[in-house]
Design a protein around this motif. Structure first.
Motif, short mmCIF file in Angstrom:
data_model
loop_
_atom_site.label_atom_id
_atom_site.label_comp_id
_atom_site.label_asym_id
_atom_site.label_seq_id
_atom_site.Cartn_x
_atom_site.Cartn_y
_atom_site.Cartn_z
N GLN A 106 -20.01 6.26 -10.97
CA GLN A 106 -20.26 6.79 -9.64
C GLN A 106 -21.51 7.66 -9.68
N ASP A 107 -22.15 7.82 -8.54
CA ASP A 107 -23.40 8.56 -8.51
C ASP A 107 -23.22 10.04 -8.82
N ILE A 108 -22.00 10.55 -8.76
CA ILE A 108 -21.80 11.96 -9.07
C ILE A 108 -21.97 12.23 -10.56
N VAL A 112 -24.12 15.42 -11.71
CA VAL A 112 -23.47 16.59 -12.30
C VAL A 112 -23.79 16.73 -13.78
N THR A 229 -20.88 7.09 -0.71
CA THR A 229 -21.13 7.96 -1.85
C THR A 229 -20.73 9.39 -1.52
N LEU A 230 -20.42 10.16 -2.55
CA LEU A 230 -20.04 11.55 -2.35
C LEU A 230 -21.20 12.40 -1.82
N PRO A 231 -22.42 12.31 -2.40
CA PRO A 231 -23.51 13.15 -1.87
C PRO A 231 -23.75 12.93 -0.38
N ALA A 246 -13.50 16.51 -2.56
CA ALA A 246 -14.35 16.46 -3.75
C ALA A 246 -13.54 16.99 -4.92
N THR A 250 -17.29 18.57 -9.13
CA THR A 250 -18.46 18.42 -8.26
C THR A 250 -18.92 19.75 -7.68
N LEU A 253 -22.47 20.44 -7.08
CA LEU A 253 -23.08 19.82 -5.91
C LEU A 253 -22.69 20.55 -4.63
#
Length: 323
Positions: A106-108, A112, A229-231, A246, A250, A253
């Protein structure tokens, strides 16, 4: 090593793998420490052997042909197996290592853990490159086919031969903008459910373990949308009255954005994170070093706060951030 069979130099497989990955003759030449004319001649030999152009012009760049993309996973797997045969007693000179690892996550993860991870690579193995691939909305045998060297996160890999290792458990927290009405008073399950929610799902799902837990309390939340995505969800939360989720990891972020996190007011099962790889990498010391990097990062970044709510009995391993 220069092994031939029926007049075909099997070193061409190494070059083919790099050419497809780089989509550039100059980039592949730099990776393989060859001159561009030598790399162009190698590409010509590959084209003749395959009966396919492999790379074609698309404007100012080059792109792999459909046939090249179709065989890339198999080519990568063969190259990795060959590399394993010629390993020197399970040891590797990290300072001299020149290699690209592809990590499915995942993009996190890079957001992170990326700074610490890339800093370690620069110190220990400056010739190594990491290529992070986003998880697809369609599951595929990425590890088996060699499209990825490692998968890290809430594991979706279902191939029975794939090796898995648990890294850590995390837990979910609610996320809202500063001054959100939900923060004005005790956050009860009823108030939480009554708010408008947004989910994060690479498949576009709008329900998950939160909805299961609320249903057991006789409640139902209103999900007004889903993002991939989370962001992107965090910026959406920052400018709206929506409620999101979240994990504790995270916080690097959410905190810089000024977002507010809060405890979910009912028990949820933990999030189990791990890594997975194909067994052909077991004897590869470079791959073992990479796994060790992620393993040590997991230990260093594990939050001290394990949470107030125990996991709900009988519930398994959900994926909140990729429902």
């Amino acid at each position: 090593m220069r092994v031939t069979q029926s007049g075909l130099d099997l070193n061409l497989l190494v070059a083919l793998d790099v050419l497809i990955e780089e989509s550039s003759v100059s980039g592949a030449a730099a990776r393989l420490h060859l001159s561009e004319p030598a790399m162009s001649r190698t590409l010509g030999r590959i084209r003749k052997a395959l009966g396919d152009p492999v790379l074609v012009r698309a404007g100012r760049t080059m792109v792999p042909t459909p046939h090249a993309l179709a065989i890339h996973g198999e080519v990568r797997a063969v190259v990795e197996r060959a590399r394993g045969v010629f390993l020197s007693g399970g040891k590797v000179d990290l300072r001299a290592l020149s290699r690209t690892f592809t990590v499915l996550a995942q993009d996190i993860l890079p957001a992170v853990s990326g700074p610490a991870l890339f800093a370690r690579i620069a110190r220990e193995a400056p010739g190594v490159r990491l290529r992070f691939l986003m998880e697809s909305h369609v599951d595929g045998p990425f590890l088996r086919e060699g499209a990825a060297d490692l998968e890290v996160g809430v594991l979706d890999t279902r191939s029975p031969e794939v090796h898995r290792e648990h890294l850590y458990d995390d837990r979910m927290m609610g996320v809202v903008r500063p001054g959100h009405p939900l923060l004005d008073g005790e956050i009860t399950p009823a108030r939480f459910a009554a708010a408008d929610h947004v989910t994060v799902s690479r498949r576009g799902r709008t329900q998950g373990p939160v909805d299961t837990a609320l249903a057991q309390l006789g409640l139902r939340r209103r999900v007004v949308g889903s993002v991939g995505t989370l962001p992107s969800s965090l910026f959406l939360l920052l400018g709206s009255d929506l409620v999101g989720l979240a994990s504790r990891r995270t916080r690097p972020l959410t905190d810089p954005l000024g977002l507010r996190t809060f405890e979910i007011p009912f028990p949820l099962p933990p999030l189990s994170f791990g890594m997975a790889w194909h067994p052909r990498h077991d004897a590869d010391p470079a791959h073992a070093w990479l796994r060790g990097c992620f393993r040590e990062l997991a230990r260093e970044e594990t939050p001290d706060d394990t949470g107030e709510h125990p996991p709900a009995a009988g519930q398994g391993n959900p994926s909140y951030a990729g429902e």
